[in-house]
Design a protein around this motif. Structure first.
Motif, PDB file in Angstrom:
ATOM      1  N   ILE A   1       0.831  -1.199   0.000  1.00  0.00           N
ATOM      2  CA  ILE A   1       0.000   0.000   0.000  1.00  0.00           C
ATOM      3  C   ILE A   1       0.864   1.246   0.000  1.00  0.00           C
ATOM      4  N   TRP A   2       2.096   1.147   0.525  1.00  0.00           N
ATOM      5  CA  TRP A   2       2.987   2.307   0.605  1.00  0.00           C
ATOM      6  C   TRP A   2       3.676   2.594  -0.718  1.00  0.00           C
ATOM      7  N   SER A   3       3.537   1.696  -1.686  1.00  0.00           N
ATOM      8  CA  SER A   3       4.074   1.969  -3.020  1.00  0.00           C
ATOM      9  C   SER A   3       3.075   2.744  -3.873  1.00  0.00           C
ATOM     10  N   LEU A   4       1.853   2.932  -3.373  1.00  0.00           N
ATOM     11  CA  LEU A   4       0.808   3.627  -4.101  1.00  0.00           C
ATOM     12  C   LEU A   4       0.834   5.116  -3.793  1.00  0.00           C
ATOM     13  N   SER A   5       0.345   5.919  -4.739  1.00  0.00           N
ATOM     14  CA  SER A   5       0.216   7.354  -4.502  1.00  0.00           C
ATOM     15  C   SER A   5      -0.900   7.602  -3.489  1.00  0.00           C
ATOM     16  N   GLY A   6      -0.975   8.854  -2.990  1.00  0.00           N
ATOM     17  CA  GLY A   6      -1.964   9.176  -1.972  1.00  0.00           C
ATOM     18  C   GLY A   6      -3.392   8.920  -2.418  1.00  0.00           C
ATOM     19  N   GLY A   7      -3.709   9.287  -3.667  1.00  0.00           N
ATOM     20  CA  GLY A   7      -5.058   9.063  -4.165  1.00  0.00           C
ATOM     21  C   GLY A   7      -5.405   7.600  -4.270  1.00  0.00           C
ATOM     22  N   ASN A   8      -4.447   6.771  -4.665  1.00  0.00           N
ATOM     23  CA  ASN A   8      -4.693   5.334  -4.779  1.00  0.00           C
ATOM     24  C   ASN A   8      -4.761   4.670  -3.403  1.00  0.00           C
ATOM     25  N   GLN A   9      -4.014   5.187  -2.435  1.00  0.00           N
ATOM     26  CA  GLN A   9      -4.165   4.703  -1.059  1.00  0.00           C
ATOM     27  C   GLN A   9      -5.582   4.975  -0.556  1.00  0.00           C
ATOM     28  N   GLN A  10      -6.089   6.178  -0.850  1.00  0.00           N
ATOM     29  CA  GLN A  10      -7.433   6.516  -0.395  1.00  0.00           C
ATOM     30  C   GLN A  10      -8.480   5.651  -1.077  1.00  0.00           C
ATOM     31  N   LYS A  11      -8.274   5.339  -2.352  1.00  0.00           N
ATOM     32  CA  LYS A  11      -9.193   4.434  -3.043  1.00  0.00           C
ATOM     33  C   LYS A  11      -9.205   3.067  -2.364  1.00  0.00           C
ATOM     34  N   ALA A  12      -8.043   2.610  -1.914  1.00  0.00           N
ATOM     35  CA  ALA A  12      -7.975   1.315  -1.230  1.00  0.00           C
ATOM     36  C   ALA A  12      -8.747   1.349   0.084  1.00  0.00           C
TER      37      ALA A  12
END
Length: 494
Positions: free
Chosen positions: A398-409
């Motif tokens: 999850i830490w390899s994802l951008s902030g927006g993609n973390q929020q989508k998760a």
């Protein structure tokens, strides 16, 4: 000669090309807005300038000399200071605000070994006075709100003698008044010759202070916009497509209420209010920082207790004593600070995308410790497709994802199981326009539940909600407590 000159900068992570030949220049005494969708390369660029990462190729010069810092401390000594969006490393529970403000000095070998508490307070107060902030110096840092932690980070950064200040979403947790105070400070610093690289998804921020805007997409700078900045064109350049100007049509509330609050007081002395939510309805609660948005959601989710009043879920009394009871009843919540409340640390086993989604559902998905038919992986794959999550796959960290993609998760976590009410606290914080549209589309596509969103940005409320409620701290007595009540006269039909 530019203060900062970046030419053909590249950086890859495995097969992912984060920077693909970025070019950028900055002069002294200017504020440059850096815009870009999550995953455009902004964070990687900032980490290279901050000494966190090394570039694979290209050239960076600062003040006429080659610049390749190997640590944030080395970058700061050279005159480049960064304030990141996350404030987890600014201080820690057990330290006072004064201690957190002076952490950099404590690490400096020139600082005397013995320092007095009075001396620490005087030095910390001088730092706050210099930037115009007001913070309780003796309060435990762990008790601070997100906004106050951000103010500590900014004050500490501005105390350094920097030539270039990099700010990553500095107003994400600030009230309107605090934001305006920060803008005044930044404009004064610009007049003194400081260069400021300002990263934000809030066009109102950029319109207030930016001299020009640079737009990143696909690891490159693909557009430059001089003041007055055409933000509509800049956003379309950022996401690579035209925007649909029309907001969603408001849906009337029909049928019996899913969730009701009657004769509610959040705190002693606050005004009583009622609230009802219906299936398929998206209701936004907006107001200034400290007005009580988060407390309202926390009371519904069983984190805090109501002072007075009754709640009903599908017509039955509802009074959760904990978040676990709320989840079991069909209430889901994504809290304001996803880094602190929703994501497992990188060193822990549960930091993958699939594990992030499954975390609150372990009792259902892991009966007796055995995973049922790979459901975790299937739900992650479904979330990637449904929400447009940019990830290497379900097992990606999850830490390899951008902030927006973390929020989508985080949103996908609560899409994975049926719920009756979804509570979202500042869901668009640090999320770009494209990712925000993806999240809004997913939220509004559900007609089997109600959704309540707390946001300090009225524009976000208008973009997502069928109804908007204002929570106003000015009506509260005692005023010092900072919370308020919803009033029927403050309801806005979107």
């Amino acid at each position: 000669m530019p203060l900062l000159q970046i030419e053909n900068l590249t950086r890859s992570f495995g097969s992912t090309r984060a920077l693909a030949g970025a070019d950028l220049s900055m002069e002294r005494g200017e504020i440059v807005a850096l815009m870009g969708a999550n995953g455009a390369g902004k964070s990687t660029l900032v980490k290279i300038l901050s000494g966190v990462l090394a570039a694979d190729g290209g050239r960076v010069s600062f003040d006429g000399r080659p610049f390749a810092p190997r640590s944030p401390a080395e970058a700061a000594r050279a005159g480049v200071v960064t304030v990141h969006q996350s404030t987890d490393l600014v201080g820690a529970a057990g330290l006072t605000v004064a201690d957190a403000l002076l952490l950099n000095r404590f690490a400096d070998r020139s600082t005397p070994f013995f320092v007095s508490r009075a001396g620490i307070r005087r030095a910390a107060q001088a730092m706050l006075d210099a930037v115009g902030f007001s913070l309780p110096l003796d309060r435990d840092f762990g008790e601070l709100t997100s906004a106050d932690r951000q103010l500590v980070a900014i004050a500490r950064a501005l105390a350094n003698r920097a030539d270039l200040l990099i700010l990553d979403e500095p107003t994400a947790s600030l009230s309107g008044e605090e934001s305006r105070r920060l803008f005044d400070i930044l404009l004064r610093l610009r007049e003194r010759g400081l260069a400021i690289l300002y990263i934000s998804h809030r066009t109102a921020d950029l319109e207030a202070i930016a001299d020009r805007a640079l737009v990143m997409r696909g690891g490159r700078v693909v557009g430059t916009f001089a003041r007055p900045i055409n933000f509509w064109a800049a956003i379309e350049t950022m996401i690579g497509r035209r925007l649909d100007a029309a907001r969603p049509d408001a849906r009337p509330a029909t049928g019996p209420a899913i969730f009701e609050m009657r004769d509610i007081n959040l705190l002693p002395g606050s005004v009583t209010f009622d609230l009802s939510l219906h299936a398929g309805e998206v209701v936004a609660v907006t107001g200034v920082l400290g007005a009580g948005k988060s407390r309202l959601l926390q009371a519904i989710f069983g984190v805090t207790a109501l002072h007075r009043g009754a709640m009903f879920l599908d017509g039955r009394p509802y009074r959760p004593k904990s978040p676990a009871e709320a989840i079991a009843a069909g209430i889901a919540m994504a809290a304001e600070d996803r880094h602190r409340s929703s994501l497992m640390p990188p060193a822990w086993p549960g930091h993958s995308l699939s594990a992030t989604i499954s975390l609150p559902h372990l009792d259902k998905w892991y009966p007796h410790g055995f995973l049922l038919g790979g459901r975790e992986r299937r739900e992650a794959e479904r979330a990637i497709a449904r929400l447009g999550i940019k990830a290497a796959g379900p097992l990606a960290s999850i830490w390899s994802l951008s902030g927006g993609n973390q929020q989508k998760a985080v949103i996908a976590r609560w899409e994975a199981e049926p719920s009756r009410l979804l509570l979202l606290d500042e869901p668009f914080q640090g999320v770009d326009v494209g990712a925000r549209h993806d999240i809004i589309r997913a939220i509004r596509s559900r007609t089997d539940r109600a959704t309540m969103i707390a946001t300090s940005d009225p524009e976000e409320a208008y973009e997502v909600a069928d109804r908007i409620l204002v929570i106003d701290h000015h009506v509260l007595e005692p005023a010092a407590s900072g919370f308020a009540a919803l009033s029927a006269t403050q309801e806005i039909s979107a």
